[in-house]
Design a protein around this motif. Structure first.
Motif, PDB file in Angstrom:
ATOM      1  N   PRO A  54      -4.728   7.358 -12.212  1.00  0.00           N
ATOM      2  CA  PRO A  54      -4.558   5.799 -12.125  1.00  0.00           C
ATOM      3  C   PRO A  54      -4.081   5.435 -10.850  1.00  0.00           C
ATOM      4  O   PRO A  54      -4.741   4.248 -10.419  1.00  0.00           O
ATOM      5  CB  PRO A  54      -3.372   5.733 -13.215  1.00  0.00           C
ATOM      6  CG  PRO A  54      -3.451   6.810 -14.091  1.00  0.00           C
ATOM      7  CD  PRO A  54      -3.899   7.959 -13.148  1.00  0.00           C
ATOM      8  N   VAL A  55      -3.425   6.082 -10.167  1.00  0.00           N
ATOM      9  CA  VAL A  55      -3.134   5.804  -8.786  1.00  0.00           C
ATOM     10  C   VAL A  55      -4.416   5.792  -7.785  1.00  0.00           C
ATOM     11  O   VAL A  55      -4.485   4.776  -7.152  1.00  0.00           O
ATOM     12  CB  VAL A  55      -1.986   6.810  -8.210  1.00  0.00           C
ATOM     13  CG1 VAL A  55      -1.865   6.519  -6.693  1.00  0.00           C
ATOM     14  CG2 VAL A  55      -0.736   6.560  -8.827  1.00  0.00           C
ATOM     15  N   ASN A  56      -5.054   6.980  -7.925  1.00  0.00           N
ATOM     16  CA  ASN A  56      -6.059   7.048  -7.121  1.00  0.00           C
ATOM     17  C   ASN A  56      -7.195   5.822  -7.546  1.00  0.00           C
ATOM     18  O   ASN A  56      -7.994   5.420  -6.798  1.00  0.00           O
ATOM     19  CB  ASN A  56      -6.723   8.202  -7.158  1.00  0.00           C
ATOM     20  CG  ASN A  56      -6.206   9.284  -6.681  1.00  0.00           C
ATOM     21  OD1 ASN A  56      -5.462   9.003  -5.613  1.00  0.00           O
ATOM     22  ND2 ASN A  56      -6.301  10.545  -7.022  1.00  0.00           N
ATOM     23  N   TYR A  57      -7.254   5.548  -9.068  1.00  0.00           N
ATOM     24  CA  TYR A  57      -8.155   4.528  -9.529  1.00  0.00           C
ATOM     25  C   TYR A  57      -7.840   3.108  -8.728  1.00  0.00           C
ATOM     26  O   TYR A  57      -8.521   2.373  -8.090  1.00  0.00           O
ATOM     27  CB  TYR A  57      -7.920   4.271 -11.032  1.00  0.00           C
ATOM     28  CG  TYR A  57      -8.931   3.055 -11.379  1.00  0.00           C
ATOM     29  CD1 TYR A  57     -10.087   2.953 -11.587  1.00  0.00           C
ATOM     30  CD2 TYR A  57      -7.941   2.027 -11.810  1.00  0.00           C
ATOM     31  CE1 TYR A  57     -10.730   1.947 -12.415  1.00  0.00           C
ATOM     32  CE2 TYR A  57      -8.611   0.850 -12.273  1.00  0.00           C
ATOM     33  CZ  TYR A  57     -10.045   0.817 -12.691  1.00  0.00           C
ATOM     34  OH  TYR A  57     -10.438  -0.498 -13.006  1.00  0.00           O
ATOM     35  N   LEU A  58      -6.412   2.853  -8.718  1.00  0.00           N
ATOM     36  CA  LEU A  58      -6.114   1.597  -8.094  1.00  0.00           C
ATOM     37  C   LEU A  58      -6.296   1.696  -6.592  1.00  0.00           C
ATOM     38  O   LEU A  58      -6.663   0.369  -6.138  1.00  0.00           O
ATOM     39  CB  LEU A  58      -4.581   1.548  -8.477  1.00  0.00           C
ATOM     40  CG  LEU A  58      -4.193   1.144  -9.939  1.00  0.00           C
ATOM     41  CD1 LEU A  58      -2.427   1.025  -9.988  1.00  0.00           C
ATOM     42  CD2 LEU A  58      -4.880  -0.307 -10.211  1.00  0.00           C
ATOM     43  N   GLN A  60      -8.705   3.051  -4.980  1.00  0.00           N
ATOM     44  CA  GLN A  60     -10.158   3.077  -4.837  1.00  0.00           C
ATOM     45  C   GLN A  60     -10.665   1.622  -5.288  1.00  0.00           C
ATOM     46  O   GLN A  60     -11.409   1.047  -4.290  1.00  0.00           O
ATOM     47  CB  GLN A  60     -10.575   3.942  -5.826  1.00  0.00           C
ATOM     48  CG  GLN A  60     -12.283   3.836  -5.784  1.00  0.00           C
ATOM     49  CD  GLN A  60     -12.782   4.707  -4.651  1.00  0.00           C
ATOM     50  OE1 GLN A  60     -12.259   5.541  -4.200  1.00  0.00           O
ATOM     51  NE2 GLN A  60     -13.854   4.069  -3.882  1.00  0.00           N
ATOM     52  N   THR A  61     -10.252   1.062  -6.300  1.00  0.00           N
ATOM     53  CA  THR A  61     -10.709  -0.355  -6.654  1.00  0.00           C
ATOM     54  C   THR A  61     -10.174  -1.587  -6.030  1.00  0.00           C
ATOM     55  O   THR A  61     -10.572  -2.532  -5.739  1.00  0.00           O
ATOM     56  CB  THR A  61     -10.724  -0.464  -8.195  1.00  0.00           C
ATOM     57  OG1 THR A  61      -9.427  -0.245  -8.546  1.00  0.00           O
ATOM     58  CG2 THR A  61     -11.585   0.676  -8.780  1.00  0.00           C
ATOM     59  N   LYS A  62      -8.957  -1.441  -5.603  1.00  0.00           N
ATOM     60  CA  LYS A  62      -8.090  -2.584  -5.092  1.00  0.00           C
ATOM     61  C   LYS A  62      -7.904  -2.597  -3.495  1.00  0.00           C
ATOM     62  O   LYS A  62      -7.698  -3.568  -2.875  1.00  0.00           O
ATOM     63  CB  LYS A  62      -6.756  -2.440  -5.776  1.00  0.00           C
ATOM     64  CG  LYS A  62      -6.597  -2.482  -7.257  1.00  0.00           C
ATOM     65  CD  LYS A  62      -7.298  -3.955  -7.787  1.00  0.00           C
ATOM     66  CE  LYS A  62      -7.323  -3.800  -9.153  1.00  0.00           C
ATOM     67  NZ  LYS A  62      -8.289  -4.611  -9.739  1.00  0.00           N
ATOM     68  N   LEU A  64      -9.670   0.452  -1.073  1.00  0.00           N
ATOM     69  CA  LEU A  64     -10.728   1.068  -0.320  1.00  0.00           C
ATOM     70  C   LEU A  64     -12.038   0.237  -0.473  1.00  0.00           C
ATOM     71  O   LEU A  64     -12.531  -0.059   0.358  1.00  0.00           O
ATOM     72  CB  LEU A  64     -10.754   2.692  -0.670  1.00  0.00           C
ATOM     73  CG  LEU A  64      -9.651   3.604  -0.519  1.00  0.00           C
ATOM     74  CD1 LEU A  64     -10.003   4.723  -1.039  1.00  0.00           C
ATOM     75  CD2 LEU A  64      -9.374   3.283   0.978  1.00  0.00           C
ATOM     76  N   ASP A  65     -12.555   0.081  -1.806  1.00  0.00           N
ATOM     77  CA  ASP A  65     -13.718  -0.676  -2.087  1.00  0.00           C
ATOM     78  C   ASP A  65     -13.837  -1.919  -1.349  1.00  0.00           C
ATOM     79  O   ASP A  65     -14.689  -2.347  -0.844  1.00  0.00           O
ATOM     80  CB  ASP A  65     -14.128  -0.593  -3.568  1.00  0.00           C
ATOM     81  CG  ASP A  65     -14.463   0.702  -4.027  1.00  0.00           C
ATOM     82  OD1 ASP A  65     -14.762   1.622  -3.019  1.00  0.00           O
ATOM     83  OD2 ASP A  65     -14.522   0.951  -5.230  1.00  0.00           O
ATOM     84  N   PRO A  66     -12.602  -3.010  -1.562  1.00  0.00           N
ATOM     85  CA  PRO A  66     -12.704  -4.084  -0.882  1.00  0.00           C
ATOM     86  C   PRO A  66     -12.711  -4.153   0.296  1.00  0.00           C
ATOM     87  O   PRO A  66     -13.269  -5.372   1.040  1.00  0.00           O
ATOM     88  CB  PRO A  66     -11.472  -4.941  -1.614  1.00  0.00           C
ATOM     89  CG  PRO A  66     -11.125  -4.156  -2.626  1.00  0.00           C
ATOM     90  CD  PRO A  66     -11.540  -2.709  -2.755  1.00  0.00           C
ATOM     91  N   LEU A  67     -12.174  -3.247   1.212  1.00  0.00           N
ATOM     92  CA  LEU A  67     -12.218  -3.340   2.468  1.00  0.00           C
ATOM     93  C   LEU A  67     -13.373  -2.395   2.954  1.00  0.00           C
ATOM     94  O   LEU A  67     -13.080  -2.259   4.354  1.00  0.00           O
ATOM     95  CB  LEU A  67     -10.910  -2.634   3.042  1.00  0.00           C
ATOM     96  CG  LEU A  67      -9.626  -3.444   2.692  1.00  0.00           C
ATOM     97  CD1 LEU A  67      -8.271  -2.374   3.159  1.00  0.00           C
ATOM     98  CD2 LEU A  67      -9.587  -4.438   3.382  1.00  0.00           C
ATOM     99  N   GLY A  68     -14.145  -1.879   2.214  1.00  0.00           N
ATOM    100  CA  GLY A  68     -15.185  -1.124   2.877  1.00  0.00           C
ATOM    101  C   GLY A  68     -14.871   0.254   3.263  1.00  0.00           C
ATOM    102  O   GLY A  68     -15.814   0.812   4.203  1.00  0.00           O
TER     103      GLY A  68
END
Length: 146
Positions: A54-58, A60-62, A64-68
């Motif tokens: 869950p920590v890695n999910y958050l 990743q999705t909140k 890393l992905d939004p910041l590219g």
């Protein structure tokens, strides 16, 4: 709810880290001679998966992905896993010194256990594929994988 139950049982029986992907075999085989030790290591690995996924999910999705910055996920996953394993190791040493002594070197080796990193990378793949879409699904996937 049906998807979560299906995800849980699929991560146990179909996408099993040890038997389907052969990840984490070294520690699995090394401590399987003693039931108490193997249950203790299994509980520690499960706990680490339930917390790190869950920590890695958050992250990743909140973050890393939004910041590219998705290319940094591997390094970030390693840092999170190492930190959580340190906390687990300190807790086991404090609350169960006999288990800590029995596990020996295998407890700190959870940090480099390929099943833990594989769980995070499979989680990332399932997020990208749309199979994991919530924090709860990630927790259930971590529990089933453990």
């Amino acid at each position: 709810m049906e998807h979560i139950i299906s995800l849980f049982f699929r991560s146990i029986f179909v996408d099993n880290m040890v038997f389907a992907f052969f990840l984490g075999m070294c520690s699995f085989l090394a401590v399987s001679k003693n039931v108490k030790t193997s249950v203790g290591l299994g509980a520690a690995v499960t706990f680490v998966l339930v917390v790190t996924l869950p920590v890695n999910y958050l992250l990743q999705t909140k973050v890393l992905d939004p910041l590219g910055l998705g290319f940094l996920s591997f390094i970030l996953f390693i840092a999170v896993i190492a930190g959580i394993v340190q906390i687990v190791e300190m807790a086991v040493e404090k609350y169960s010194p006999s288990l800590y002594g029995a596990l020996g070197i295998f407890l700190p080796l959870i940090a480099v256990n390929c099943a833990i990193m594989g769980g995070s990378l499979f989680m990332q793949q399932k997020v990208d594929g749309g199979e994991l879409t919530s924090l709860w699904q990630t927790i259930v996937y971590g529990l089933g994988s453990g």
